[in-house]
Motif scaffolding. Structure first.
Motif, mmCIF file in Angstrom:
data_model
loop_
_atom_site.group_PDB
_atom_site.id
_atom_site.type_symbol
_atom_site.label_atom_id
_atom_site.label_comp_id
_atom_site.label_asym_id
_atom_site.label_seq_id
_atom_site.Cartn_x
_atom_site.Cartn_y
_atom_site.Cartn_z
ATOM 1 N N LEU A 1 -42.762 35.230 -39.311
ATOM 2 C CA LEU A 1 -42.495 33.948 -39.953
ATOM 3 C C LEU A 1 -41.249 34.079 -40.833
ATOM 4 N N TRP A 2 -40.380 33.099 -40.708
ATOM 5 C CA TRP A 2 -39.097 33.093 -41.418
ATOM 6 C C TRP A 2 -38.948 31.742 -42.103
ATOM 7 N N ARG A 3 -38.311 31.736 -43.281
ATOM 8 C CA ARG A 3 -38.190 30.475 -44.023
ATOM 9 C C ARG A 3 -36.820 30.396 -44.686
ATOM 10 N N VAL B 1 -41.363 36.025 -44.235
ATOM 11 C CA VAL B 1 -42.616 35.682 -44.902
ATOM 12 C C VAL B 1 -43.718 36.589 -44.373
ATOM 13 N N GLU C 1 -38.603 26.379 -41.296
ATOM 14 C CA GLU C 1 -39.377 27.596 -41.077
ATOM 15 C C GLU C 1 -39.823 27.687 -39.629
ATOM 16 N N THR D 1 -36.373 22.506 -46.546
ATOM 17 C CA THR D 1 -37.017 23.715 -46.039
ATOM 18 C C THR D 1 -36.990 23.712 -44.510
ATOM 19 N N TRP E 1 -42.649 16.589 -42.388
ATOM 20 C CA TRP E 1 -42.272 17.665 -41.473
ATOM 21 C C TRP E 1 -41.975 17.107 -40.080
ATOM 22 N N GLU F 1 -43.089 36.348 -49.725
ATOM 23 C CA GLU F 1 -41.760 36.242 -49.146
ATOM 24 C C GLU F 1 -40.897 37.448 -49.512
ATOM 25 N N ARG G 1 -34.417 27.842 -47.350
ATOM 26 C CA ARG G 1 -34.456 26.741 -48.314
ATOM 27 C C ARG G 1 -33.030 26.307 -48.644
ATOM 28 N N HIS H 1 -38.496 20.302 -43.091
ATOM 29 C CA HIS H 1 -39.148 19.431 -44.066
ATOM 30 C C HIS H 1 -38.108 18.590 -44.788
#
Length: 279
Positions: free
Chosen positions: A230-232, A259, A215, A213, A187, A264, A234, A204
């Motif tokens: 929180l947002w993610r 998230v 986030e 990833t 990370w 999610e 991919r 990541h």
């Protein structure tokens, strides 16, 4: 006589919708030109930022981002589904993102039914983020520009989607990197400041040296305003496009989600249909 009146009204209404839809498309095309021209005038190449954590250094080398230093912007054609009105709706979109200074325009058409669609213009230009959504490209259903939540949210999106235009992450492009703690292997945290907006996200890098990833906290619209959530995102299926970034490796597919404590909630799933450089 009644049917004649109704017919005249429907024809007039269709004409008004068509005229307003054409005007909206012209305004989006102009915004794309403005984004590119502003980036040319206010590029960030001279800013400091040479300190790059080892995972990101490996990533930049793996995708050969340095090959695209001369690129001004990248145009990406997308296709996928968008979570809207409680179901996944198909969309097609074209996004132009600049790489010398933060800026983008996402021009999307989301199909709601056989004869119904929403045209969405999501953008970030000169420090201002915003979204303009119109039913049939004419009837305004959302128009929000220039608030702190929109500005930072749009800049976060620009930073998060950098794997699609990785030369924006090269040293000198304005991103400040921090190495994560030893227990967070792979990370690295990126912070981007632009105009009066500052955002920060974690990236990541997997065992294949590719970003898989991203986030961080992003503003999310709620009934009471906007709150950081929180947002993610991919990314996967990396490959090259003959027309974009000189053969630089970019993800061909992706998904983004909010998230929550219960899990999610994805809202965008898409793939790259075509990409090309703008020089």
């Amino acid at each position: 006589m009644t049917w004649i009146v109704v017919g005249i009204f429907l024809v007039a209404l269709a004409s008004i919708v068509a005229i307003r839809a054409r005007a909206f498309r012209r305004s989006v095309r102009q915004r794309v030109r403005d984004v590119i021209e502003h980036s040319e005038r206010h590029g960030l190449d001279e800013l400091a930022g040479a300190e790059v954590p080892e995972p990101i250094r490996r990533y930049l080398a793996a995708v050969c981002a340095h090959r695209a230093r001369d690129t001004k912007a990248v145009e990406i054609e997308q296709r996928g589904t968008f979570w809207l009105t409680g179901r996944w709706q198909p969309f097609v979109a074209t996004q132009v993102s600049t790489v010398r200074e933060p800026g983008f325009v996402w021009d999307a058409k989301i199909r709601m039914g056989p004869l119904l669609h929403v045209r969405v213009a999501d953008s970030y230009l000169a420090g201002e983020g915003g979204v303009d959504a119109r039913l049939l490209g004419a009837i305004v259903v959302a128009n929000d520009y220039g608030t702190r939540a929109m500005n930072c949210g749009s800049l976060s999106r620009y930073l998060a989607e950098a794997p699609f235009y990785p030369s924006a992450l090269l040293p000198g492009r304005g991103v400040r990197w921090e190495t994560s703690r030893p227990e967070e292997e792979g990370w690295a945290r990126a912070t981007l400041s632009h105009q009066n907006n500052t955002v920060s996200l974690r990236f990541h890098v997997g065992d294949d040296d590719l970003i898989d990833t991203v986030e961080g906290l992003r503003y999310r619209a709620t009934d009471t305003g906007a709150e950081q959530t929180l947002w993610r995102g991919r990314f996967w299926d990396y490959g090259t496009s003959e027309d974009a970034e000189d053969g630089v490796w970019v993800p061909q597919q992706g998904e983004v989600a909010w998230v929550f404590a219960e899990g999610e909630q994805p809202y965008w799933r898409g793939r790259v249909e075509r990409a090309r450089d703008i020089r």
